[in-house]
Design an enzyme around this catalytic site. Structure first.
Site, PDB file in Angstrom:
ATOM      1  N   TYR A  87       5.232   6.834  -2.238  1.00  0.00           N
ATOM      2  CA  TYR A  87       4.348   5.879  -1.572  1.00  0.00           C
ATOM      3  C   TYR A  87       5.128   5.029  -0.573  1.00  0.00           C
ATOM      4  O   TYR A  87       6.366   4.925  -0.642  1.00  0.00           O
ATOM      5  CB  TYR A  87       3.642   4.962  -2.589  1.00  0.00           C
ATOM      6  CG  TYR A  87       4.545   3.948  -3.257  1.00  0.00           C
ATOM      7  CD1 TYR A  87       4.715   2.670  -2.725  1.00  0.00           C
ATOM      8  CD2 TYR A  87       5.228   4.257  -4.437  1.00  0.00           C
ATOM      9  CE1 TYR A  87       5.536   1.737  -3.339  1.00  0.00           C
ATOM     10  CE2 TYR A  87       6.051   3.333  -5.054  1.00  0.00           C
ATOM     11  CZ  TYR A  87       6.197   2.066  -4.510  1.00  0.00           C
ATOM     12  OH  TYR A  87       7.021   1.141  -5.111  1.00  0.00           O
ATOM     13  N   CYS A  88       4.401   4.425   0.370  1.00  0.00           N
ATOM     14  CA  CYS A  88       4.991   3.473   1.314  1.00  0.00           C
ATOM     15  C   CYS A  88       4.022   2.300   1.432  1.00  0.00           C
ATOM     16  O   CYS A  88       3.336   1.965   0.460  1.00  0.00           O
ATOM     17  CB  CYS A  88       5.271   4.135   2.665  1.00  0.00           C
ATOM     18  SG  CYS A  88       3.798   4.729   3.529  1.00  0.00           S
ATOM     19  N   LEU A  89       3.956   1.681   2.589  1.00  0.00           N
ATOM     20  CA  LEU A  89       3.064   0.538   2.749  1.00  0.00           C
ATOM     21  C   LEU A  89       1.605   0.969   2.914  1.00  0.00           C
ATOM     22  O   LEU A  89       0.726   0.501   2.185  1.00  0.00           O
ATOM     23  CB  LEU A  89       3.491  -0.313   3.949  1.00  0.00           C
ATOM     24  CG  LEU A  89       2.621  -1.544   4.235  1.00  0.00           C
ATOM     25  CD1 LEU A  89       2.675  -2.521   3.065  1.00  0.00           C
ATOM     26  CD2 LEU A  89       3.073  -2.221   5.527  1.00  0.00           C
ATOM     27  N   ILE A 116       0.993   1.239  -0.961  1.00  0.00           N
ATOM     28  CA  ILE A 116       0.975   0.124  -1.912  1.00  0.00           C
ATOM     29  C   ILE A 116      -0.019  -0.952  -1.503  1.00  0.00           C
ATOM     30  O   ILE A 116      -0.441  -1.771  -2.327  1.00  0.00           O
ATOM     31  CB  ILE A 116       2.394  -0.469  -2.088  1.00  0.00           C
ATOM     32  CG1 ILE A 116       2.470  -1.255  -3.405  1.00  0.00           C
ATOM     33  CG2 ILE A 116       2.768  -1.338  -0.892  1.00  0.00           C
ATOM     34  CD1 ILE A 116       3.869  -1.599  -3.837  1.00  0.00           C
TER      35      ILE A 116
END
Length: 234
Positions: A87-89, A116
């Protein structure tokens, strides 16, 4: 004829790329969270260290996808045969990271749709917000070096894959060498200390004798290298 062969190869490579990309699973927040409960899952946060330290999913490892050298180096220490949840932003970087992992032999890669941000909006828990935590001062670091004749400084972090790999090896080695004390430097927080000793790679190990550096190593290494240095000390 040669031109036809080149075009055919290009089409083949594109089809392979599409096939590999299709192997990445893209899950919503609830499905992603459910998948994290399985045994052996590896959680990979591909945001920057600063973003990571503003809060991350518990148990996540970190590697900045935008720093390709760092990302690929840390990805080496993931198990290709176990699930990797990425995952990332917002989902852009993690989608690319997930595709890269799949193209490089990882068999079960899952990407979090919406990143996230979506995770937080859904009220899911995050941990590790260290943005406002007080970092170790240089004076405290210097004092720590004076507590023993020999001190091994470990610059690392629990979310760093190679750091996690080295930890049990270092712990076992220290049990065999009670004459050496350990001083941990948080690679995600103790920025001033890291700058003062020029530690730019995680993990970095530095051995000090009476407060002076006598040995340094970054990344993964065999503890027998350190044994040789210790054997030469009085």
């Amino acid at each position: 004829m040669l031109r036809v062969q080149k075009i055919s190869l290009l089409v083949l490579f594109l089809l392979i790329g599409q096939f590999l990309s299709a192997q990445v699973k893209h899950l919503d927040v609830d499905s992603f969270q459910k998948g994290l409960q399985q045994e052996g899952v590896q959680i990979f946060d591909v945001r920057t260290a600063k973003e990571f330290n503003s809060g991350h999913i518990k148990g996540a490892l970190q590697a900045d996808y935008l720093k390709q050298e760092e990302f690929r180096e840390r990805a080496k220490y993931l198990d290709k045969n176990k699930p990797v949840y990425v995952y990332c932003l917002g989902g852009g970087r993690s989608a690319k990271a997930a595709a890269w992992l799949t193209e490089n032999g990882f068999t079960n890669v899952v990407d979090l749709n919406g990143g996230i941000s979506a995770w937080k909006q859904a009220g899911k828990p995050v941990t590790g917000n260290t943005v406002n935590e007080k970092q170790m001062s240089i004076s405290s670091f210097t004092t720590g070096l004076k507590k023993n004749k020999l001190t091994l400084v470990d610059v690392g972090a629990a979310w760093c894959p190679p750091c996690r790999k080295m930890k049990p090896l270092v712990d076992d080695w220290l049990k065999k060498h009670p004459e050496v004390s350990l001083l941990n430097v948080d690679g995600g927080k103790d920025i001033d200390v890291m700058k003062s000793i020029d530690a730019t790679v995680l993990p970095t190990f530095v051995l000090y004798k009476n407060g002076k550096e006598i040995w340094r190593k970054s990344g993964i290494f065999e503890m027998k290298e350190l044994d040789k240095i210790i054997s030469t000390q009085e």
